[in-house]
Scaffold this active site. Structure first.
Site, PDB file in Angstrom:
ATOM      1  N   ASN A  80       0.860  -1.188   0.000  1.00 27.30           N
ATOM      2  CA  ASN A  80       0.000   0.000   0.000  1.00 27.30           C
ATOM      3  C   ASN A  80       0.892   1.233   0.000  1.00 27.30           C
ATOM      4  OD1 ASN A  80      -2.079   1.790   0.163  1.00 27.30           O
ATOM      5  ND2 ASN A  80      -2.721   1.256   2.224  1.00 27.30           N
ATOM      6  N   LEU A 111      16.252  12.177   0.640  1.00 25.38           N
ATOM      7  CA  LEU A 111      16.691  13.546   0.367  1.00 25.38           C
ATOM      8  C   LEU A 111      17.812  14.022   1.284  1.00 25.38           C
ATOM      9  CD1 LEU A 111      13.322  15.338  -0.476  1.00 25.38           C
ATOM     10  CD2 LEU A 111      14.915  14.152  -1.978  1.00 25.38           C
ATOM     11  N   HIS A 176      22.988  11.368  -1.820  1.00 30.35           N
ATOM     12  CA  HIS A 176      23.998  12.008  -2.672  1.00 30.35           C
ATOM     13  C   HIS A 176      25.085  12.722  -1.875  1.00 30.35           C
ATOM     14  CE1 HIS A 176      22.047  11.094  -6.466  1.00 30.35           C
ATOM     15  NE2 HIS A 176      20.887  11.439  -5.924  1.00 30.35           N
ATOM     16  N   HIS A 194      27.688   6.438  -6.932  1.00 34.10           N
ATOM     17  CA  HIS A 194      26.798   5.428  -6.350  1.00 34.10           C
ATOM     18  C   HIS A 194      26.342   4.401  -7.387  1.00 34.10           C
ATOM     19  CE1 HIS A 194      23.589   8.157  -7.879  1.00 34.10           C
ATOM     20  NE2 HIS A 194      22.911   7.051  -7.996  1.00 34.10           N
ATOM     21  N   ARG A 292      -0.222  10.358 -17.591  1.00 36.78           N
ATOM     22  CA  ARG A 292      -0.500  10.735 -18.988  1.00 36.78           C
ATOM     23  C   ARG A 292       0.631  10.261 -19.900  1.00 36.78           C
ATOM     24  NH1 ARG A 292      -4.451  14.003 -20.803  1.00 36.78           N
ATOM     25  NH2 ARG A 292      -3.208  14.565 -22.620  1.00 36.78           N
ATOM     26  N   ARG A 313       3.091  11.582 -27.576  1.00 32.35           N
ATOM     27  CA  ARG A 313       2.196  12.292 -28.486  1.00 32.35           C
ATOM     28  C   ARG A 313       2.601  13.752 -28.581  1.00 32.35           C
ATOM     29  NH1 ARG A 313      -3.209  11.695 -29.848  1.00 32.35           N
ATOM     30  NH2 ARG A 313      -3.104  13.880 -30.470  1.00 32.35           N
ATOM     31  N   ARG A 327      11.541  19.417 -12.074  1.00 34.10           N
ATOM     32  CA  ARG A 327      12.891  19.022 -11.647  1.00 34.10           C
ATOM     33  C   ARG A 327      13.683  20.237 -11.165  1.00 34.10           C
ATOM     34  NH1 ARG A 327      18.134  18.869 -13.221  1.00 34.10           N
ATOM     35  NH2 ARG A 327      19.294  16.947 -12.768  1.00 34.10           N
ATOM     36  N   GLN A 336      18.707  21.898  -3.350  1.00 33.62           N
ATOM     37  CA  GLN A 336      19.808  22.859  -3.243  1.00 33.62           C
ATOM     38  C   GLN A 336      19.457  24.012  -2.303  1.00 33.62           C
ATOM     39  OE1 GLN A 336      22.390  21.734  -4.608  1.00 33.62           O
ATOM     40  NE2 GLN A 336      21.578  20.307  -6.116  1.00 33.62           N
ATOM     41  N   LYS A 475      -1.268  11.595 -34.146  1.00 36.81           N
ATOM     42  CA  LYS A 475      -2.298  10.552 -34.225  1.00 36.81           C
ATOM     43  C   LYS A 475      -2.527  10.066 -35.655  1.00 36.81           C
ATOM     44  CE  LYS A 475      -6.211  13.797 -34.375  1.00 36.81           C
ATOM     45  NZ  LYS A 475      -7.455  14.210 -33.695  1.00 36.81           N
TER      46      LYS A 475
END
Length: 583
Positions: A80, A111, A176, A194, A292, A313, A327, A336, A475
């Site tokens: 779950n 993190l 990191h 790593h 998507r 697409r 990102r 950062q 398409k």
């Protein structure tokens, strides 16, 4: 098509399995008798005779292939997950998860130092790895169903999930921080990442837990498929001229190398999971919809290239732009973050002080020792009573009591530079030697009091526009891939896709030292011809007007006065300087 779920197979999937087992000549008989997965388990030699398969050799081959399915049928597990809901993983993946080498990921924060800034960022590499394995399976399964002509086999699907699950096995304490900050200073002659440790740890995991037999039982071919898994975790970058470098799969399956870690354009399920997971735990909005992408992903041949690529697409270009913006936003706001980096620098300093006694850096040479190296080393040092660890322990106590190094500011060079460790040490010496006017002569600042941290921010492909390496289809023609140029999308897209930030911190915390260090920093920026720090007019109002190209436009025009009119003694006094920071 999962072998362990053979009871759910349709007639077509059953016939596909016969083809993979070299028994394709009997597909027509199986179709004629409507043999699906649910009836396959009850098939006997008499049934085969009734289907007019009378040769004993042929019957035995078919029955042997069916028995293989019985042997590999095992119980998967349902997890779950707060991001993807209920996810089911293959029995072989469960065997990997239930090993000490994989379980150590529970004790490595996703993190790193960001948990000390964002209280919700307590998630770890363990749950992220489960998410990547799930999304890897979803994407490769979607491609297989959408394009059966790709001939994606069950072993292909399992290998891709395997690679997704194990892609982060090699991370050290605080993720990191370990390979980005600690190892380069602890072992400056060693080029270690790593990803290198992941490949070594995977081999160690398989051997230590005797998993080769289980891998073969579930239909994997060794060593070929194990090579394939390791290649997907750390694929080699390819160009049009590059000969095919991989052993696990040929060029006809090149698209499989873009699922877990995509060296072509950076669009992969590793990012899909950590964008969603990190945003959730940080409390930051994620504008990218990976579902998507999964809906519209197709494999196409790209003109002039031997490899096949995963394409999207044409109407999805903004969803992908949102992905790259997400990102960059996560890097600016969390990864950062100024305080995140201060804390990670301090943890790294503590590890360096402890390394000569705890031998942390040598663990990368021994995977058995590395298995035991997790974030818990922070508490080991903090709670130790050893005199040898006194300096390291004090640094970690300062973190827990929030006595942190102070950020003096941030600047930029005119052009990005290749920054080396030697260059950073030279800059720290220059900072100490900078001699601003009105300096505090009773304050002594040494090079070791300054820390220079260089931050590289980009959209995932260094200075390049990542969309340039993405191919789209429309398409009206699902087979033809083409490029969409930036000027075909919008004039609002950025002109530059990378920047280099130079941050300077001071280890001293008393008010007088910090004021002096701030003026040293501004003077150093002037001497280096770097950009003016954002609050440079506040830190050193007597210095910034001396640099003509640092003047605000209003100062140049003679409007609203100038910093020249500001008396240093009044900056923080009753009469405050009116400094125009923005145009």
């Amino acid at each position: 098509m999962d072998l362990w779920k053979y009871r759910e197979w349709t007639v077509d999937q059953t016939c596909q399995y016969l083809e993979e087992q070299g028994l394709g000549e009997w597909q027509a008989k199986f179709r004629e008798n409507n043999i699906s997965g649910v009836t396959l388990q009850y098939l006997t030699e008499q049934h085969l005779k009734d289907m007019d398969i009378r040769q004993i050799g042929d019957s035995l081959k078919i029955l042997d292939s069916i028995r293989k399915l019985w042997q590999i049928t095992g119980q998967g597990k349902v997890f779950n997950d707060p991001i993807h809901g209920h996810i089911e993983l293959h029995p072989l993946l469960i065997k990997i998860i239930d090993t000490p080498q994989f379980q150590r990921l529970r004790n490595i924060k996703q993190l790193g130092g960001a948990y000390f800034v964002y209280p919700g960022a307590s998630h770890n590499r363990f749950e992220h790895s489960l998410g990547v394995a799930y999304l890897a399976g979803e994407l490769v399964d979607a491609l297989s169903r959408r394009q059966p002509e790709l001939q994606i086999s069950p072993s292909d699907i399992l290998c891709v999930q395997f690679a997704g699950l194990c892609h982060d096995l090699g991370h050290g304490p605080f993720s990191h921080l370990f390979d980005g900050k600690f190892i380069p200073k602890a072992r400056p002659g060693v080029n270690w990442k790593h990803e290198d440790a992941t490949v070594k740890m995977l081999d160690h995991l398989v051997e230590r837990n005797n998993l080769r037999e289980a891998m073969e039982q579930y239909g994997l071919e060794l060593p070929r498929d194990l090579d394939f898994i390791k290649e997907m975790i750390h694929p080699k970058a390819l160009t049009k001229e590059t000969p095919w470098p991989h052993k696990g799969r040929g060029q006809e399956k090149s698209f499989l190398y873009e699922i877990v870690s995509n060296s072509t354009n950076g669009i992969d399920v590793d990012k899909f999971d950590y964008f969603a997971r990190d945003s959730h735990h940080l409390g930051i909005q994620n504008n990218f919809d990976h579902r998507r992408f999964l809906k519209f992903a197709r494999v196409c041949e790209v003109d002039g290239e031997k490899q096949k690529h995963i394409c999207s697409r044409d109407k999805e270009e903004w969803n992908l732009i949102d992905m790259f913006n997400t990102r960059t936003g996560l890097h600016r706001r969390a990864y950062q973050h100024t305080v995140t980096k201060i804390i990670e620098i301090m943890i790294s300093d503590a590890f360096l002080k402890a390394d000569q006694f705890m031998k942390l850096s040598t663990a990368i040479d021994d995977m058995e020792a590395y298995t035991k190296l997790t974030d818990h080393v922070f508490e080991q040092i903090l709670n130790s009573s050893s005199a040898d660890l006194a300096e390291a322990r004090q640094i970690l106590r300062n973190i827990t009591c929030r006595r942190l190094y102070k950020c003096l500011g941030q600047t930029q060079a005119n052009e990005p530079m290749e920054v080396t460790q030697e260059m950073i040490q030279s800059w720290e010496t220059e900072l100490a030697q900078a001699d601003p006017p009105h300096s505090f002569h009773d304050v002594s600042l040494q090079s070791q009091d300054f820390i220079v941290n260089v931050i590289e921010l980009d959209y995932g492909m260094k200075e390049k526009d990542p969309i340039d390496n993405v191919r789209f289809y429309c398409k009206n023609d699902l087979t033809k891939a083409y490029q969409i140029r930036k000027d075909q999308v919008s004039k609002l897209l950025p002109e530059h896709f990378a920047e280099q930030l130079i941050r300077v911190y001071c280890k001293k915390r008393d008010k007088k030292s910090l004021e002096a260090a701030g003026k040293h920093f501004v003077k150093w920026c002037m001497d280096r011809n770097f950009s003016k720090p954002q609050d440079g007019d506040i830190i050193a109002p007597e210095l910034t007007p001396l640099k003509p190209n640092w003047l605000n436009s209003s100062d140049k025009d003679g409007e609203h006065g100038s910093c020249k009119d500001v008396k240093p003694g009044k900056v923080n006094g009753p009469t405050k300087a009116k400094t125009k920071l923005f145009k």
